[in-house]
Design a protein around this motif. Sequence first.
Motif, mmCIF file in Angstrom:
data_model
loop_
_atom_site.group_PDB
_atom_site.id
_atom_site.type_symbol
_atom_site.label_atom_id
_atom_site.label_comp_id
_atom_site.label_asym_id
_atom_site.label_seq_id
_atom_site.Cartn_x
_atom_site.Cartn_y
_atom_site.Cartn_z
ATOM 1 N N ALA A 1 -16.932 14.504 -28.485
ATOM 2 C CA ALA A 1 -17.489 14.629 -27.178
ATOM 3 C C ALA A 1 -18.000 13.436 -26.864
ATOM 4 O O ALA A 1 -18.472 13.176 -25.488
ATOM 5 C CB ALA A 1 -18.756 15.618 -27.608
ATOM 6 N N ALA A 2 -18.325 12.249 -27.483
ATOM 7 C CA ALA A 2 -18.950 11.055 -27.280
ATOM 8 C C ALA A 2 -17.868 10.413 -25.978
ATOM 9 O O ALA A 2 -18.148 9.628 -25.178
ATOM 10 C CB ALA A 2 -19.170 9.971 -28.344
ATOM 11 N N ALA A 3 -16.544 10.852 -26.274
ATOM 12 C CA ALA A 3 -15.497 10.325 -25.489
ATOM 13 C C ALA A 3 -14.757 11.113 -24.575
ATOM 14 O O ALA A 3 -13.806 11.333 -24.427
ATOM 15 C CB ALA A 3 -14.526 9.259 -26.274
ATOM 16 N N ALA A 4 -15.841 12.240 -24.015
ATOM 17 C CA ALA A 4 -15.262 13.232 -23.261
ATOM 18 C C ALA A 4 -14.490 12.977 -22.160
ATOM 19 O O ALA A 4 -13.599 13.643 -21.655
ATOM 20 C CB ALA A 4 -16.325 14.447 -23.044
ATOM 21 N N GLY A 5 -15.107 12.039 -21.398
ATOM 22 C CA GLY A 5 -14.450 11.572 -20.009
ATOM 23 C C GLY A 5 -13.146 11.082 -20.401
ATOM 24 O O GLY A 5 -12.070 11.416 -19.703
ATOM 25 N N GLU A 6 -12.987 10.154 -21.184
ATOM 26 C CA GLU A 6 -11.736 9.631 -21.439
ATOM 27 C C GLU A 6 -10.508 10.545 -21.841
ATOM 28 O O GLU A 6 -9.616 10.369 -21.718
ATOM 29 C CB GLU A 6 -11.891 8.397 -22.397
ATOM 30 N N TYR A 7 -11.044 11.536 -22.667
ATOM 31 C CA TYR A 7 -10.059 12.393 -23.192
ATOM 32 C C TYR A 7 -9.645 13.424 -22.129
ATOM 33 O O TYR A 7 -8.747 13.851 -22.295
ATOM 34 C CB TYR A 7 -10.751 13.084 -24.404
ATOM 35 N N ALA B 1 -12.898 4.215 -26.676
ATOM 36 C CA ALA B 1 -14.081 4.918 -26.794
ATOM 37 C C ALA B 1 -14.532 6.027 -28.094
ATOM 38 O O ALA B 1 -15.486 6.047 -28.347
ATOM 39 C CB ALA B 1 -14.245 5.952 -25.546
ATOM 40 N N LEU B 2 -13.472 6.493 -28.375
ATOM 41 C CA LEU B 2 -13.574 7.414 -29.667
ATOM 42 C C LEU B 2 -14.175 6.750 -30.754
ATOM 43 O O LEU B 2 -15.039 7.140 -31.569
ATOM 44 C CB LEU B 2 -12.389 8.163 -29.811
ATOM 45 N N ARG B 3 -13.328 5.355 -31.087
ATOM 46 C CA ARG B 3 -13.829 4.674 -32.184
ATOM 47 C C ARG B 3 -15.216 4.102 -32.083
ATOM 48 O O ARG B 3 -16.172 4.076 -32.876
ATOM 49 C CB ARG B 3 -12.941 3.607 -32.502
ATOM 50 N N GLU B 4 -15.552 3.506 -30.775
ATOM 51 C CA GLU B 4 -16.742 2.634 -30.573
ATOM 52 C C GLU B 4 -17.835 3.665 -30.180
ATOM 53 O O GLU B 4 -19.035 3.245 -30.817
ATOM 54 C CB GLU B 4 -16.502 1.588 -29.405
ATOM 55 N N ARG B 5 -17.767 4.615 -29.447
ATOM 56 C CA ARG B 5 -18.912 5.419 -29.153
ATOM 57 C C ARG B 5 -19.020 6.896 -29.784
ATOM 58 O O ARG B 5 -20.143 7.389 -29.948
ATOM 59 C CB ARG B 5 -18.822 5.789 -27.558
ATOM 60 N N GLY B 6 -17.803 7.115 -30.733
ATOM 61 C CA GLY B 6 -17.870 8.398 -31.216
ATOM 62 C C GLY B 6 -17.897 8.136 -32.968
ATOM 63 O O GLY B 6 -18.926 8.604 -33.388
ATOM 64 N N LEU B 7 -17.131 7.627 -33.395
ATOM 65 C CA LEU B 7 -16.795 7.666 -35.044
ATOM 66 C C LEU B 7 -17.839 6.745 -35.595
ATOM 67 O O LEU B 7 -18.460 7.214 -36.497
ATOM 68 C CB LEU B 7 -15.333 7.318 -35.041
ATOM 69 N N LEU C 1 -7.865 7.221 -36.305
ATOM 70 C CA LEU C 1 -8.924 6.393 -35.909
ATOM 71 C C LEU C 1 -10.041 6.548 -37.068
ATOM 72 O O LEU C 1 -11.040 5.404 -37.185
ATOM 73 C CB LEU C 1 -9.436 6.888 -34.392
ATOM 74 N N LEU C 2 -10.374 7.521 -37.800
ATOM 75 C CA LEU C 2 -11.378 7.824 -38.721
ATOM 76 C C LEU C 2 -11.195 6.856 -39.900
ATOM 77 O O LEU C 2 -12.070 6.319 -40.473
ATOM 78 C CB LEU C 2 -11.428 9.184 -39.182
ATOM 79 N N THR C 3 -9.894 6.776 -40.258
ATOM 80 C CA THR C 3 -9.576 5.613 -41.338
ATOM 81 C C THR C 3 -9.868 4.115 -40.928
ATOM 82 O O THR C 3 -10.558 3.359 -41.651
ATOM 83 C CB THR C 3 -8.056 5.958 -41.714
ATOM 84 N N GLU C 4 -9.712 3.901 -39.690
ATOM 85 C CA GLU C 4 -10.024 2.494 -39.065
ATOM 86 C C GLU C 4 -11.626 2.480 -39.317
ATOM 87 O O GLU C 4 -12.189 1.295 -39.438
ATOM 88 C CB GLU C 4 -9.467 2.268 -37.982
ATOM 89 N N ALA C 5 -12.146 3.485 -38.793
ATOM 90 C CA ALA C 5 -13.773 3.337 -38.675
ATOM 91 C C ALA C 5 -14.309 3.355 -40.166
ATOM 92 O O ALA C 5 -15.366 2.455 -40.122
ATOM 93 C CB ALA C 5 -14.304 4.453 -38.025
ATOM 94 N N LEU C 6 -13.775 3.779 -40.973
ATOM 95 C CA LEU C 6 -14.338 3.732 -42.365
ATOM 96 C C LEU C 6 -14.257 2.411 -42.773
ATOM 97 O O LEU C 6 -14.891 2.171 -43.758
ATOM 98 C CB LEU C 6 -13.566 4.838 -43.276
ATOM 99 N N ARG C 7 -13.425 1.668 -42.426
ATOM 100 C CA ARG C 7 -13.221 0.209 -43.014
ATOM 101 C C ARG C 7 -13.869 -0.593 -42.114
ATOM 102 O O ARG C 7 -13.833 -1.989 -42.282
ATOM 103 C CB ARG C 7 -11.685 -0.121 -42.906
ATOM 104 N N ASP C 8 -14.808 -0.481 -41.167
ATOM 105 C CA ASP C 8 -15.518 -1.245 -40.510
ATOM 106 C C ASP C 8 -16.654 -1.733 -41.247
ATOM 107 O O ASP C 8 -17.065 -1.345 -42.280
ATOM 108 C CB ASP C 8 -16.109 -0.464 -39.288
ATOM 109 N N ARG C 9 -17.135 -3.008 -41.081
ATOM 110 C CA ARG C 9 -17.785 -3.841 -41.812
ATOM 111 C C ARG C 9 -19.043 -3.290 -41.780
ATOM 112 O O ARG C 9 -19.608 -3.231 -42.695
ATOM 113 C CB ARG C 9 -17.935 -5.306 -41.116
ATOM 114 N N THR C 10 -19.673 -2.805 -40.746
ATOM 115 C CA THR C 10 -21.119 -2.214 -40.905
ATOM 116 C C THR C 10 -20.957 -0.915 -41.625
ATOM 117 O O THR C 10 -21.895 -0.556 -42.362
ATOM 118 C CB THR C 10 -21.611 -1.916 -39.617
#
Length: 286
Positions: free
Chosen positions: A56-62, A198-204, A18-27
Amino acid sequence: MSNPPPLLAEDRPEYERLLTEALRDRTVLTALRAPGALTTDQLRIRALRDADRVNAAAAGEYAHYTRLRESLHSAPPPPPTGSEPAAPGLLTQLRSANGGAGLFPVLTVLTPILAWTAALFLLLIGYLLRATNPDLALARSLVTAGWVALAAGVAAMAIGIIGLLLTALRDGTATTPAGTDPELAAELADAHGEWRTALRERGLVPYLLDTLPPVPGPAARPDHGGPDFSSPDFSSPGYTSPAFTSPGPDGPTGPEGRTARPAFTPPDFTRPGYTPPDFTGPDEVG
């Protein structure tokens, strides 16, 4: 307030993907191009170091996902009906009792290495002895043993590759243990997807953007306050058409009131009169 659950070791590979995907985000890519920003490797190292804080940003889902996974793994499989338990296979027998790798993977790795090492020494010594004395029986025996060891190493390597392929196919098809509740397995898959999102959108992605410098917006156009320029007022030059008047009773007049010349009439020509001679007959001639 309870502390968020830490990221488990078995979920670290998923976090790295997921970190690799987030590093490829346009923003994120736009922020990486800003002056003074960190490199991609530096940003990855920081995100891996702060994995628990990011998760921790996705603590509930995790927490929901791990709870369902534990309940799925701890649920006992239903007893088999109408059939005897199958005998354990060769791979199961060779595995260790604590669920480790066991003897078979170790043999798969070590056998080709040992066989090829022995083949190298045997062939080297055998060919050296053959070069000194071609009729020596020991040289022929060593060369034969070297080729046999080389073939054994190749065969062991082929068996190891086939075992790895079978294991990968088995693990790919059996995503959940046999005999588990299908509804629980579907709920676990949904919880896994929710945690990933949740980890990608609210965390990474927010963590990466907060670590990088803000992206400068487009610069405003400066107002120099110069004088106002307006186009010159051009007006068309005065132009009047010549004064022509219609002809009066004395003929047409020009612009200065002059009388035009009298009209010209052609002379009256008439055809000349012509009368034929007066002949009455042939008797009058003579």
